[in-house]
Enzyme design. Structure first.
Site, short mmCIF file in Angstrom:
data_model
loop_
_atom_site.label_atom_id
_atom_site.label_comp_id
_atom_site.label_asym_id
_atom_site.label_seq_id
_atom_site.Cartn_x
_atom_site.Cartn_y
_atom_site.Cartn_z
N GLU A 1 1.04 -0.68 -0.07
CA GLU A 1 -0.10 0.02 0.44
C GLU A 1 0.68 1.13 0.62
O GLU A 1 1.84 1.28 0.37
CB GLU A 1 -1.32 -0.27 1.50
CG GLU A 1 -2.00 -1.20 1.38
CD GLU A 1 -2.93 -1.73 0.38
OE1 GLU A 1 -2.92 -0.63 -0.59
OE2 GLU A 1 -3.17 -2.24 0.11
N ARG B 1 -1.51 11.87 -12.42
CA ARG B 1 -1.13 10.52 -12.75
C ARG B 1 -0.27 9.69 -13.78
O ARG B 1 -0.49 9.79 -14.51
CB ARG B 1 -1.92 9.48 -12.28
CG ARG B 1 -2.38 9.91 -10.14
CD ARG B 1 -0.41 9.41 -9.49
NE ARG B 1 -0.02 8.35 -9.96
CZ ARG B 1 -0.48 6.72 -9.19
NH1 ARG B 1 -1.21 6.42 -8.51
NH2 ARG B 1 0.64 5.63 -9.53
N THR C 1 -5.24 8.01 -4.02
CA THR C 1 -5.92 8.57 -2.90
C THR C 1 -4.67 9.69 -2.97
O THR C 1 -5.44 10.43 -1.82
CB THR C 1 -5.73 7.78 -1.64
OG1 THR C 1 -3.77 7.19 -2.22
CG2 THR C 1 -6.65 6.08 -1.90
N ASP D 1 4.31 18.49 -2.49
CA ASP D 1 3.07 19.21 -3.85
C ASP D 1 1.74 19.25 -3.41
O ASP D 1 1.55 20.12 -3.99
CB ASP D 1 3.45 18.24 -4.89
CG ASP D 1 4.07 18.05 -5.36
OD1 ASP D 1 5.34 18.90 -5.63
OD2 ASP D 1 4.63 16.96 -6.35
#
Length: 435
Positions: free
Chosen positions: A37, A278, A374, A357
């Site tokens: 994770e 992303r 997330t 960021d």
């Protein structure tokens, strides 16, 4: 004579005072998460455990329950290999411990080792049920069961259990078992209360669900997660020097104590937009919803024009080549990103750079994120805490060729009742919190 007559009363008062200051027994709750994770899902699991331990203190106040913070270890997205194995990083590197402690008692793992000698009373490895949901029915339950996979813990020659334990040598457990669980964190509270061990560890804690996702306790835990001052200061310096952004002018000031902060929803933020874009594994696995660099640039150009903004801050795992391509395809917009110096990267580490960021993005006049990320969700939460308009926070980049798409789920902040008191429990059997 007066003193002789008063002496019994004075003695009683003294004994009462001493009893009032008597310390509660201390019990520690440790936890860990699936090694695969990422940073921001781990922050979510922290909130589940923080609310869990807070409720233990409320339901069973004769004990002082303390949450042990699991050190940060090397994560998949921490790609700066020249930094070596980024492990055993304390929470204070990223977050303000005093702020966390205003919600629930916390202690760094390394301090817990010093306090108790590094011996965990029992480790329970959380897992699902082999048979799954019976008849498709969800029910709150837990049972000690055989392990469904090879456990990460082994008994040594002295009868103690050894495991990774965040790369700390000499840490062992007296007991180990696998626990099948279905339900919210509170389902195991009475079971934990009745244990005799001082320190109990719940490994794979992500298997426990939020008691109530998005309620005031969730948001209380989230609001307490203030970034460390050194990271906020660096983000603020970048905002001033590169983006012409500062808190007073942008109307983004927050109270130093999160318990005192409450913001009305209004237009605010610095004169720039922010995108969380992303790439890498995320883009490869979600080709139907993640745009190409060129299409992302075209979307961003239009969105910023609508918002009358001409500066874009990019938070991304994009390569330098992808960043140059994005800049070329975002016409009439100045595109910037935070690039730490070698010394800053060694100081902040990859996790700290990610937080910088997020801090910058949370102050932008307009934010647009990546769906199901997330990282994006954590930025949206920061902006909810600051009181941004919903329309300036929850937009998402659309998939290739799409001009319109569904935005992110609008999880609005819940402040709680106006008279809500956020008091940490006292270490003593009587008396008010020391915070």
């Amino acid at each position: 004579h007066f003193y002789k007559r008063m002496r019994p009363l004075l003695l009683l008062l003294f004994l009462w005072f001493v009893s009032c200051q008597e310390s509660k027994p201390v019990r520690y709750i440790l936890y860990d998460v699936n090694p695969g994770e990422g940073f921001n899902l781990r922050r979510d699991v922290y909130m589940r455990m923080a609310v869990f331990v807070k409720k233990l203190n409320t339901a069973y106040p004769d004990t002082y329950w303390v949450l042990v913070l699991p050190p940060w270890g090397h994560l998949y997205h921490w790609q700066s290999r020249h930094l070596g194995h980024q492990a055993r990083i304390p929470w204070a590197h990223f977050f303000r411990l005093q702020s966390l402690g205003m919600f629930v008692p916390v202690i760094e793992f390394q301090d817990w080792v010093k306090d108790v000698g590094g011996v965990v009373g029992a480790v329970y490895y959380l897992q699902g049920y082999k048979e799954g949901w019976k008849d498709g029915k969800f029910e709150e339950k837990y049972d000690l069961r055989e392990c469904l996979e090879e456990p990460r813990y082994r008994m040594n020659s002295e009868g103690m259990y050894e495991g990774q334990f965040f790369h700390y040598e000499g840490v062992v457990a007296e007991k180990f078992a696998c626990l099948s669980v279905m339900g919210h964190t509170s389902v195991v509270a009475p079971w934990v209360r009745d244990m005799q061990e001082q320190s109990v560890m719940l490994d794979r804690a992500e298997n426990l669900l939020h008691d109530w996702f998005g309620d005031e306790e969730y948001w209380g835990a989230r609001r307490s997660m203030r970034f460390s001052n050194i990271l906020v200061d660096r983000a603020n310096r970048f905002r001033v020097e590169v983006l012409g952004s500062e808190d007073i002018k942008d109307n983004t000031l927050v109270e130093d104590d999160w318990r005192e902060h409450k913001a009305e929803r209004k237009e605010r933020g610095g004169p720039f937009g922010c995108v969380h874009l992303r790439r890498g594994d995320f883009a490869r696995s979600r080709k139907d919803q993640v745009p190409s660099i060129k299409w992302a640039g075209e979307q961003l150009r239009r969105r910023l024009k609508e918002k009358k903004l001409d500066v874009l801050f990019v938070s991304s795992d994009a390569t330098k080549e992808e960043f140059r391509e994005l800049s070329a395809n975002t016409k009439d917009v100045k595109v910037v990103r935070f690039e730490p110096t070698k010394e800053e990267l060694e100081l902040f580490k990859d996790g700290g750079v990610a937080i910088i960021d997020q801090s910058i993005c949370s102050h932008a006049r307009y934010f647009i994120g990546s769906k199901e990320s997330t990282f994006t969700f954590r930025i949206q939460e920061e902006r909810e805490i600051m009181g941004f308009e919903l329309r300036d926070t929850f937009d998402m980049l659309c998939g290739e060729g799409k001009d319109a798409c569904e935005g992110g789920t609008q999880w609005k902040i819940e402040w709680g009742d106006k008279d809500k008191k956020w008091e940490a429990p006292s270490k003593n059997k009587e008396g008010k919190s020391e915070l």
